[in-house]
Design a protein around this motif. Structure first.
Motif, PDB file in Angstrom:
ATOM      1  N   ASN A   1       0.799  -1.218   0.000  1.00 51.39           N
ATOM      2  CA  ASN A   1       0.000   0.000   0.000  1.00 51.39           C
ATOM      3  C   ASN A   1       0.837   1.276   0.000  1.00 51.39           C
ATOM      4  O   ASN A   1       0.286   2.371  -0.063  1.00 51.39           O
ATOM      5  CB  ASN A   1      -0.928   0.002   1.227  1.00 51.39           C
ATOM      6  CG  ASN A   1      -1.894  -1.161   1.190  1.00 51.39           C
ATOM      7  OD1 ASN A   1      -2.467  -1.436   0.151  1.00 51.39           O
ATOM      8  ND2 ASN A   1      -2.065  -1.833   2.316  1.00 51.39           N
ATOM      9  N   GLY A   2       2.141   1.188   0.096  1.00 52.38           N
ATOM     10  CA  GLY A   2       2.977   2.377   0.126  1.00 52.38           C
ATOM     11  C   GLY A   2       4.366   2.059  -0.382  1.00 52.38           C
ATOM     12  O   GLY A   2       4.567   1.099  -1.125  1.00 52.38           O
ATOM     13  N   ARG A   3       5.327   2.878   0.012  1.00 52.74           N
ATOM     14  CA  ARG A   3       6.706   2.647  -0.397  1.00 52.74           C
ATOM     15  C   ARG A   3       7.459   1.926   0.722  1.00 52.74           C
ATOM     16  O   ARG A   3       7.226   2.173   1.908  1.00 52.74           O
ATOM     17  CB  ARG A   3       7.409   3.970  -0.693  1.00 52.74           C
ATOM     18  CG  ARG A   3       6.911   4.683  -1.908  1.00 52.74           C
ATOM     19  CD  ARG A   3       7.933   5.654  -2.487  1.00 52.74           C
ATOM     20  NE  ARG A   3       8.821   6.277  -1.518  1.00 52.74           N
ATOM     21  CZ  ARG A   3       9.906   6.991  -1.850  1.00 52.74           C
ATOM     22  NH1 ARG A   3      10.218   7.161  -3.124  1.00 52.74           N
ATOM     23  NH2 ARG A   3      10.651   7.556  -0.927  1.00 52.74           N
TER      24      ARG A   3
ATOM     25  N   VAL B   1      10.779   0.303  -3.162  1.00 50.17           N
ATOM     26  CA  VAL B   1       9.656  -0.420  -3.738  1.00 50.17           C
ATOM     27  C   VAL B   1       8.396   0.424  -3.589  1.00 50.17           C
ATOM     28  O   VAL B   1       8.130   0.974  -2.518  1.00 50.17           O
ATOM     29  CB  VAL B   1       9.472  -1.784  -3.027  1.00 50.17           C
ATOM     30  CG1 VAL B   1       8.168  -2.446  -3.448  1.00 50.17           C
ATOM     31  CG2 VAL B   1      10.651  -2.693  -3.306  1.00 50.17           C
ATOM     32  N   ARG B   2       7.645   0.535  -4.646  1.00 45.48           N
ATOM     33  CA  ARG B   2       6.325   1.160  -4.580  1.00 45.48           C
ATOM     34  C   ARG B   2       5.312   0.164  -5.120  1.00 45.48           C
ATOM     35  O   ARG B   2       5.426  -0.299  -6.262  1.00 45.48           O
ATOM     36  CB  ARG B   2       6.263   2.443  -5.390  1.00 45.48           C
ATOM     37  CG  ARG B   2       4.878   3.129  -5.331  1.00 45.48           C
ATOM     38  CD  ARG B   2       4.752   4.220  -6.367  1.00 45.48           C
ATOM     39  NE  ARG B   2       5.630   5.323  -6.093  1.00 45.48           N
ATOM     40  CZ  ARG B   2       5.330   6.351  -5.289  1.00 45.48           C
ATOM     41  NH1 ARG B   2       4.159   6.369  -4.670  1.00 45.48           N
ATOM     42  NH2 ARG B   2       6.179   7.327  -5.109  1.00 45.48           N
TER      43      ARG B   2
ATOM     44  N   HIS C   1       9.239  -6.719 -11.027  1.00 42.71           N
ATOM     45  CA  HIS C   1       8.500  -7.144  -9.848  1.00 42.71           C
ATOM     46  C   HIS C   1       9.385  -7.011  -8.606  1.00 42.71           C
ATOM     47  O   HIS C   1      10.582  -7.315  -8.653  1.00 42.71           O
ATOM     48  CB  HIS C   1       8.055  -8.601  -9.981  1.00 42.71           C
ATOM     49  CG  HIS C   1       6.982  -8.828 -11.000  1.00 42.71           C
ATOM     50  ND1 HIS C   1       5.775  -8.175 -10.980  1.00 42.71           N
ATOM     51  CD2 HIS C   1       6.944  -9.668 -12.073  1.00 42.71           C
ATOM     52  CE1 HIS C   1       5.036  -8.590 -11.989  1.00 42.71           C
ATOM     53  NE2 HIS C   1       5.714  -9.479 -12.678  1.00 42.71           N
ATOM     54  N   ALA C   2       8.766  -6.578  -7.529  1.00 40.04           N
ATOM     55  CA  ALA C   2       9.498  -6.429  -6.273  1.00 40.04           C
ATOM     56  C   ALA C   2       9.598  -7.787  -5.580  1.00 40.04           C
ATOM     57  O   ALA C   2       8.921  -8.055  -4.585  1.00 40.04           O
ATOM     58  CB  ALA C   2       8.823  -5.403  -5.385  1.00 40.04           C
TER      59      ALA C   2
ATOM     60  N   GLN D   1       7.723 -10.725  -2.124  1.00 43.14           N
ATOM     61  CA  GLN D   1       7.281 -11.163  -3.446  1.00 43.14           C
ATOM     62  C   GLN D   1       6.164 -10.236  -3.904  1.00 43.14           C
ATOM     63  O   GLN D   1       5.145 -10.098  -3.231  1.00 43.14           O
ATOM     64  CB  GLN D   1       6.780 -12.611  -3.403  1.00 43.14           C
ATOM     65  CG  GLN D   1       6.451 -13.179  -4.778  1.00 43.14           C
ATOM     66  CD  GLN D   1       5.845 -14.568  -4.671  1.00 43.14           C
ATOM     67  OE1 GLN D   1       4.947 -14.801  -3.871  1.00 43.14           O
ATOM     68  NE2 GLN D   1       6.337 -15.483  -5.488  1.00 43.14           N
ATOM     69  N   GLY D   2       6.398  -9.594  -5.049  1.00 43.03           N
ATOM     70  CA  GLY D   2       5.389  -8.679  -5.570  1.00 43.03           C
ATOM     71  C   GLY D   2       5.037  -7.560  -4.620  1.00 43.03           C
ATOM     72  O   GLY D   2       3.883  -7.113  -4.567  1.00 43.03           O
ATOM     73  N   GLY D   3       6.031  -7.066  -3.877  1.00 50.05           N
ATOM     74  CA  GLY D   3       5.814  -5.958  -2.962  1.00 50.05           C
ATOM     75  C   GLY D   3       5.198  -6.337  -1.632  1.00 50.05           C
ATOM     76  O   GLY D   3       5.002  -5.474  -0.770  1.00 50.05           O
ATOM     77  N   ARG D   4       4.911  -7.612  -1.424  1.00 54.45           N
ATOM     78  CA  ARG D   4       4.357  -8.085  -0.151  1.00 54.45           C
ATOM     79  C   ARG D   4       5.412  -8.911   0.567  1.00 54.45           C
ATOM     80  O   ARG D   4       6.104  -9.722  -0.051  1.00 54.45           O
ATOM     81  CB  ARG D   4       3.107  -8.951  -0.386  1.00 54.45           C
ATOM     82  CG  ARG D   4       1.991  -8.245  -1.142  1.00 54.45           C
ATOM     83  CD  ARG D   4       0.846  -9.216  -1.431  1.00 54.45           C
ATOM     84  NE  ARG D   4      -0.160  -8.638  -2.313  1.00 54.45           N
ATOM     85  CZ  ARG D   4      -1.239  -7.991  -1.878  1.00 54.45           C
ATOM     86  NH1 ARG D   4      -1.438  -7.829  -0.583  1.00 54.45           N
ATOM     87  NH2 ARG D   4      -2.110  -7.488  -2.750  1.00 54.45           N
ATOM     88  N   PHE D   5       5.497  -8.736   1.851  1.00 54.35           N
ATOM     89  CA  PHE D   5       6.446  -9.507   2.643  1.00 54.35           C
ATOM     90  C   PHE D   5       5.875 -10.892   2.918  1.00 54.35           C
ATOM     91  O   PHE D   5       4.880 -11.039   3.626  1.00 54.35           O
ATOM     92  CB  PHE D   5       6.769  -8.806   3.962  1.00 54.35           C
ATOM     93  CG  PHE D   5       7.747  -7.675   3.832  1.00 54.35           C
ATOM     94  CD1 PHE D   5       9.076  -7.928   3.544  1.00 54.35           C
ATOM     95  CD2 PHE D   5       7.323  -6.366   3.986  1.00 54.35           C
ATOM     96  CE1 PHE D   5       9.986  -6.882   3.421  1.00 54.35           C
ATOM     97  CE2 PHE D   5       8.222  -5.316   3.866  1.00 54.35           C
ATOM     98  CZ  PHE D   5       9.560  -5.582   3.582  1.00 54.35           C
TER      99      PHE D   5
END
Length: 431
Positions: free
Chosen positions: A7-9, A32-33, A387-388, A415-419
Motif C-alpha cells: 500500500n505504500g513505499r 519499492v512502490r 517485480h518487487a 514477493q510482488g511488494g508483499r512480505f
C-alpha cells in the motif's frame, strides 16, 4: 503474508545491494512502490517520505529473489516431508498408491510454500510427475494469491517415445511418429501448460546405457518444434546423449536438462545458439546420489549403476567449458527425491562454485538474472519496473555462497511488494 508493504513505499537501506546483473555488491538502497521496484541507488539515497516503511539492512545484502530452473513441485519429498516411495530405481511405490488430484495438489502447494520459504520467488518447471494438470492449477492459485509459492511456469509430464506406455491401469499402446508428437504438444497446450517436456534421450536409471540412447528421430523432433510454435508453448527436454542435445538445439527447445555428454560438435552448436537456449544441469541430484544416497539405498555401486557417478564426472569437465563459452547455465538440481528434497535447492549454487568454476557472484547471477530470462518475466533483477521480488540475506553471499542454504539467513522475503517473511529483529521489520 504481510500486505502492508503493497500500500505504500518500502525503502531497503543501509545494506549491500546485489542487483543480479553480476556487478559487485555495493552499499545502496532499493525503493519499492506497490508491487514494483521504483529505484535502485548506490550510496545512501534520498530522504524518506513520512509514510515510507524503512527497513534497515545493515550487515545484510539486498538481492533479487532466486529462480529455480528445474522445479518438480509435484514430486513428493521436501525438507521435513521425506517420502521414500518415490526413489527411482529403489522404490516407485508412489505410483501404486497415487494420491487423488486434490491430495496431489495439496502436496504441490506444500512444496511451493517450502520453496518460497527458502528464497525462491519464481520457478520454471522441469515437468509434472503425472499427466494430471496439477501444475496448471497450482500456477493459477499462486498467481491469484490463494496460496503462497513462487511464480510458476507449469510444464507437462515428460513424454518418452516408447510404443508401450505404463499407466495406473497397466501398460497401454502409445503412438509414435511426427503426428503423435504433434498431438501430444497440442494436448498439453490445451490443458494450459506453459511448456511441454520430452525425454529426448533415455536415462541410465531406466535402462543400462540409456543416457546414450536418443529416443526421437529428426522428423519427430522437428514436428515437436513446429507444433510448439503453432500452439504457443515452449519445449523442454531431458537430453544426455550428444545426438539428443543436437536435436534439441536445432528444433528450438528452450531448456535442456542435464546435457551431460555433449561432444565437441554439440558444444559448438550450443555456443552458436547461446542466446536462445538455457541449460540446467541438475547437478544437485547427481551429487546427492553419489554422496548422500546411502540412507535411501543408493550406495556407491548403485550410484554407478544409475549413471550418477559418470554423469557427475562428465559435468565437472563439461560445464566449466560451457561457462567459458558464455552459455546460460542455471542452478536447478532435480529436487523432490528423498535424498534431494525440495528446500535444499540453493545447494546448487555452492556446487556451481565448487565444481563448475563459478564465482559466488556468477552463481547468484545465474540464479537471478538468467532465471528471469528463462521465465520471460520481469524478475531476477533489482531494476526499476521489475517485480518487487526481493531477499534480504544476512551477510554477503557474494563472498560466502553457502549463506543461501540456510533459510534462517533470509531476514526478509518479499514477493510482488508483499512480505512473505520479515523478521522482527530486522529494524523496520516489526509492523
Amino acid at each position: 503474508m504481510d500486505d502492508s508493504a503493497i500500500n505504500g513505499r518500502v525503502r531497503f537501506v543501509g545494506g549491500l545491494v546485489f542487483d543480479g546483473s553480476g556487478a559487485p555488491s555495493v552499499p545502496g538502497e532499493v525503493v519499492v512502490r506497490g508491487d514494483r521496484i521504483e529505484s535502485v541507488r548506490a550510496g545512501t539515497g534520498g530522504e524518506p517520505r513520512p509514510d515510507d516503511r524503512v527497513v534497515d539492512c545493515r550487515g545484510a545484502t539486498v538481492m533479487p529473489g532466486m529462480i529455480e530452473s528445474h522445479a518438480h513441485l509435484t514430486f513428493p519429498s521436501a525438507v521435513g516431508h521425506l517420502d521414500p516411495s518415490f526413489n527411482p530405481p529403489m522404490d516407485v511405490g508412489f505410483f501404486r498408491h497415487m494420491p487423488s488430484p486434490d491430495e496431489h495438489l495439496a502436496i504441490a502447494e506444500r512444496n511451493a510454500r517450502i520453496l518460497l520459504d527458502h528464497g525462491f520467488t519464481s520457478a520454471y518447471s522441469a515437468g509434472s510427475l503425472t499427466p494430471v494438470p496439477i501444475e496448471v492449477r497450482l500456477r493459477d492459485r499462486i498467481a491469484a494469491g490463494e496460496v503462497p509459492g513462487p511464480r510458476l511456469r507449469a510444464a507437462s509430464f515428460e513424454r518418452d517415445n516408447n510404443p508401450v506406455r505404463m499407466g495406473p491401469s497397466g501398460p497401454a499402446p502409445q503412438a509414435t511418429g511426427p503426428n503423435a508428437v504433434r498431438e501430444f504438444v497440442r494436448e498439453q497446450a490445451r490443458l494450459g501448460f506453459d511448456s511441454v517436456k520430452f525425454l529426448l534421450s533415455n536415462d541410465d536409471v531406466f535402462l543400462a546405457g540409456g543416457s546414450m540412447v536418443t529416443q526421437y528421430s529428426p522428423d519427430e523432433a522437428a514436428a515437436a518444434g513446429a507444433e510448439a510454435r503453432e500452439s504457443g508453448v515452449w519445449l523442454n527436454c531431458h537430453a544426455q546423449s550428444p545426438d539428443s542435445i543436437k536435436l534439441a538445439v536445432r528444433n528450438g527447445f528452450r531448456s535442456i536438462y542435464h546435457c551431460s555428454y555433449a561432444d565437441a560438435d554439440a558444444i559448438d552448436l550450443l555456443e552458436a545458439h547461446k542466446d536462445s537456449v538455457f541449460l540446467s544441469p541438475a547437478v544437485g541430484i547427481m551429487w546427492a546420489n553419489v554422496h548422500e544416497g546411502a540412507e535411501f539405498g543408493i550406495d556407491e555401486a548403485t550410484a554407478a549403476t544409475m549413471g550418477s557417478v559418470a554423469s557427475l564426472d562428465s559435468m565437472t569437465r563439461l560445464y566449466p567449458e560451457l561457462r567459458k563459452r558464455g552459455l546460460r547455465v542455471l542452478p536447478g538440481g532435480d529436487y523432490g527425491f528423498p535424498n534431494n528434497p525440495i528446500g535444499r535447492n540453493a545447494r546448487d549454487l555452492e556446487l556451481f562454485v565448487s565444481l563448475f568454476e563459478h564465482t559466488p557472484a556468477e552463481a547468484l547471477r545465474a540464479a537471478t538474472f538468467y532465471g528471469g530470462l528463462l521465465m520471460d518475466m520481469p524478475v531476477g533483477r533489482l531494476t526499476p519496473g521489475h517485480h518487487a521480488d526481493i531477499l534480504v540475506v544476512r551477510g554477503d553471499p557474494t563472498e560466502d555462497i553457502a549463506l543461501m542454504q540456510d533459510p534462517g539467513n533470509f531476514l526478509a522475503i518479499m514477493q510482488g511488494g508483499r512480505f512473505h517473511k520479515i523478521t522482527e529483529s530486522l529494524p523496520g521489520g516489526a509492523r
